[in-house]
Write a protein that holds these residues in place. Structure first.
Motif, PDB file in Angstrom:
ATOM      1  N   SER A   1       0.822  -1.202   0.000  1.00 39.61           N
ATOM      2  CA  SER A   1       0.000   0.000   0.000  1.00 39.61           C
ATOM      3  C   SER A   1       0.855   1.250   0.000  1.00 39.61           C
ATOM      4  O   SER A   1       0.511   2.256  -0.608  1.00 39.61           O
ATOM      5  N   ILE A   2       1.998   1.212   0.713  1.00 39.61           N
ATOM      6  CA  ILE A   2       2.881   2.376   0.736  1.00 39.61           C
ATOM      7  C   ILE A   2       3.428   2.646  -0.660  1.00 39.61           C
ATOM      8  O   ILE A   2       3.520   3.796  -1.095  1.00 39.61           O
ATOM      9  N   ALA A   3       3.782   1.582  -1.384  1.00 41.86           N
ATOM     10  CA  ALA A   3       4.282   1.765  -2.734  1.00 41.86           C
ATOM     11  C   ALA A   3       3.235   2.405  -3.634  1.00 41.86           C
ATOM     12  O   ALA A   3       3.523   3.300  -4.412  1.00 41.86           O
ATOM     13  N   ARG A   4       1.995   1.930  -3.526  1.00 41.40           N
ATOM     14  CA  ARG A   4       0.927   2.521  -4.329  1.00 41.40           C
ATOM     15  C   ARG A   4       0.689   3.968  -3.919  1.00 41.40           C
ATOM     16  O   ARG A   4       0.411   4.835  -4.747  1.00 41.40           O
ATOM     17  N   SER A   5       0.768   4.252  -2.611  1.00 40.69           N
ATOM     18  CA  SER A   5       0.578   5.622  -2.126  1.00 40.69           C
ATOM     19  C   SER A   5       1.651   6.541  -2.676  1.00 40.69           C
ATOM     20  O   SER A   5       1.386   7.692  -3.031  1.00 40.69           O
ATOM     21  N   ALA A   6       2.901   6.033  -2.740  1.00 39.40           N
ATOM     22  CA  ALA A   6       3.987   6.858  -3.252  1.00 39.40           C
ATOM     23  C   ALA A   6       3.748   7.239  -4.702  1.00 39.40           C
ATOM     24  O   ALA A   6       4.044   8.356  -5.123  1.00 39.40           O
TER      25      ALA A   6
ATOM     26  N   ALA B   1      -1.716  11.525   0.473  1.00 34.49           N
ATOM     27  CA  ALA B   1      -3.157  11.561   0.714  1.00 34.49           C
ATOM     28  C   ALA B   1      -3.408  12.666   1.739  1.00 34.49           C
ATOM     29  O   ALA B   1      -3.393  12.431   2.949  1.00 34.49           O
ATOM     30  N   TYR B   2      -3.632  13.882   1.245  1.00 32.07           N
ATOM     31  CA  TYR B   2      -3.660  15.052   2.118  1.00 32.07           C
ATOM     32  C   TYR B   2      -4.814  15.018   3.117  1.00 32.07           C
ATOM     33  O   TYR B   2      -4.677  15.494   4.247  1.00 32.07           O
TER      34      TYR B   2
ATOM     35  N   ALA C   1       5.487  14.205   5.685  1.00 34.68           N
ATOM     36  CA  ALA C   1       4.356  13.571   6.375  1.00 34.68           C
ATOM     37  C   ALA C   1       4.582  13.528   7.876  1.00 34.68           C
ATOM     38  O   ALA C   1       3.666  13.790   8.666  1.00 34.68           O
ATOM     39  N   GLN C   2       5.819  13.217   8.300  1.00 33.42           N
ATOM     40  CA  GLN C   2       6.110  13.177   9.727  1.00 33.42           C
ATOM     41  C   GLN C   2       5.980  14.566  10.340  1.00 33.42           C
ATOM     42  O   GLN C   2       5.495  14.710  11.475  1.00 33.42           O
TER      43      GLN C   2
ATOM     44  N   ALA D   1       0.518   7.929   8.901  1.00 33.25           N
ATOM     45  CA  ALA D   1       1.104   9.116   8.281  1.00 33.25           C
ATOM     46  C   ALA D   1       2.083   8.718   7.185  1.00 33.25           C
ATOM     47  O   ALA D   1       2.109   9.320   6.102  1.00 33.25           O
ATOM     48  N   ARG D   2       2.885   7.704   7.431  1.00 34.91           N
ATOM     49  CA  ARG D   2       3.827   7.234   6.414  1.00 34.91           C
ATOM     50  C   ARG D   2       3.086   6.635   5.221  1.00 34.91           C
ATOM     51  O   ARG D   2       3.458   6.862   4.068  1.00 34.91           O
ATOM     52  N   LEU D   3       2.047   5.871   5.494  1.00 34.22           N
ATOM     53  CA  LEU D   3       1.266   5.262   4.425  1.00 34.22           C
ATOM     54  C   LEU D   3       0.642   6.320   3.522  1.00 34.22           C
ATOM     55  O   LEU D   3       0.511   6.128   2.315  1.00 34.22           O
ATOM     56  N   ALA D   4       0.266   7.464   4.100  1.00 34.69           N
ATOM     57  CA  ALA D   4      -0.376   8.540   3.342  1.00 34.69           C
ATOM     58  C   ALA D   4       0.617   9.551   2.796  1.00 34.69           C
ATOM     59  O   ALA D   4       0.215  10.568   2.224  1.00 34.69           O
ATOM     60  N   SER D   5       1.929   9.283   2.948  1.00 33.66           N
ATOM     61  CA  SER D   5       2.950  10.292   2.634  1.00 33.66           C
ATOM     62  C   SER D   5       3.223  10.461   1.151  1.00 33.66           C
ATOM     63  O   SER D   5       3.757  11.496   0.742  1.00 33.66           O
TER      64      SER D   5
END
Length: 419
Positions: free
Chosen positions: A25-30, A35-36, A161-162, A150-154
């Motif tokens: 999911s993180i890869a797809r988010s990147a 995701a504001y 994000a942090q 937060a990292r997943l949505a970064s």
């Protein structure tokens, strides 16, 4: 023979390499970008969470007068509040590394809800300690998993994000003294119960975020990525983690000295009222919140090691001057101190996460938990020192804490093979 191309440290934790249950999911988010809405929601939740937490030190003068507490007892309240968070956060992070818990944030916020209600009616010192511990328990559940979200949505902008996540918490910490001055001081201890409505709002928001988070979770386990030939060795990683812990120690202990005892320092040295002292504390905490936002994006752009150097050592001239300044100068100095020293937080945490990306939740829990634990233990020790030597001496000693920033020289560079 081709040599690997080295790029900056911020690229280390590439989402496709993280063997985490949420890594796909993180890869797809990147790829999709940040995701504001989710970042805004988790930051707002952090704001609400830390607003409620900061009420505890903000009402210390009221509790001290009402129950004839000494500084050591005040420090033990902070210790009870932060010890539960310090002890449990790494355990929560370790557990969620194995199995993500999308609705745990809302459940944990329930502990804060009941802690505030109990604190509003507490008439005995032991009950105050239990109420503070419940609020700390809510924090222990909140921070590791919310940092993961937060990292997943970064969208790959991990420092940004942090920082968005951190600025919510720092702003909430700043808001506590202001709300205490406007509400708790005029209406007394029972008015703390009104803030349980804030906890309820946070529960609703976190439940909605959990609904977004749940379908992002993948159960497929990924094999650990092969080690980069120029990545730090295991020994260097251990040394770096110890250095980061020491840097966080210097930062958090100094911040704890201000957040727990700055009001008493102003009252004792300059004779200001409790409400005026809370407003001066608010100025420091606002600057702390503002500085916390800039550290992450600057680390993304220029490298986290440079941000850490500037943040810890940069505050040293101002902390050394504070014990000898007048009232107005003290307010100005604390604004500079808060802004500079807080910019290290995001850089330190993301640096640690990048050192051990396969233990993201546990590392987040350790560092968030350590920050709380050092704050609690430091507050208790400083309170004991203040009882014996006076509150002014505490700030003369703490002024040298940022010098520990010199240890940043031992932090490694963070290489990665370019594509």
């Amino acid at each position: 023979m081709n040599k690997p191309v080295i790029v900056s440290e911020e690229a280390l934790a590439a989402p496709v390499l993280v063997p985490d249950p949420t890594s796909g999911s993180i890869a797809r988010s990147a790829a999709a970008g940040p995701a504001y809405i989710v970042l805004g929601g988790i930051s707002l939740s952090h704001f609400l969470n830390d607003t409620m937490q900061s009420l505890i030190p903000s009402v210390y003068p009221i509790l001290k007068d009402s129950y004839a507490l000494d500084f050591a007892q005040i420090g033990l309240i902070t210790l009870a509040f932060q010890f539960t968070a310090s002890l449990l956060q790494p355990l929560v992070g370790h557990f969620t590394d194995k199995k993500a818990q999308p609705f745990s944030l809302a459940v944990g916020m329930g502990a804060t809800f009941f802690g505030l209600l109990l604190l509003s009616v507490a008439q005995q010192y032991l009950v105050i300690l239990v109420a503070a511990a419940l609020v700390g328990l809510g924090s222990a559940v909140f921070h590791p998993e919310s940092a993961r979200i937060a990292r997943l949505a970064s969208g790959g902008r991990y420092g940004f994000a942090q920082s968005v996540f951190q600025v919510g918490g720092n702003a909430g910490t700043a808001m506590g003294p202001l709300l205490a001055a406007l509400i708790v001081v005029p209406f007394g201890q029972p008015s703390i119960a009104w803030f349980s409505s804030v906890a309820f709002l946070a529960i609703v928001i976190l439940w909605r975020i959990g609904q977004w988070y749940k379908p992002q979770i993948t159960t497929k386990k990924m094999a650990p990525p092969p080690a980069h030939p120029d990545a730090p060795s295991s020994r260097r990683v251990v040394i770096a983690l110890v250095v980061l812990v020491a840097l966080l120690f210097s930062k958090q202990l100094y911040v704890s000295s201000l957040s727990s005892y700055y009001m008493f320092y102003l009252i004792d040295k300059f004779g200001v009222s409790t409400q005026a002292a809370q407003l001066y504390l608010f100025l420091f905490l606002v600057s702390n919140a503002a500085g916390g936002f800039f550290g992450g994006p600057l680390g993304d752009r220029f490298g986290r090691k440079y941000v850490i150097w500037f943040s810890i050592l940069g505050a040293l001239p101002f902390t050394l001057a504070l014990p000898y300044a007048g009232l107005f100068a003290s307010a100005v100095l604390t604004v500079f101190i808060g802004f500079i020293i807080s910019s290290a937080t995001s850089a330190i945490i993301v640096f640690a996460q990048e050192l051990m990306p396969h233990r993201f939740g546990m590392i987040s829990g350790v560092f968030f938990g350590f920050a709380f634990g050092i704050g609690g233990l430091g507050a208790a020790v400083l309170g004991k020192v203040a009882d014996h030597t006076g509150i002014a001496f505490v700030y003369q000693v703490c002024a040298y804490l940022p010098a520990i920033g010199l240890l940043a020289v031992f932090l490694p560079k963070m290489p990665r093979t370019a594509h």
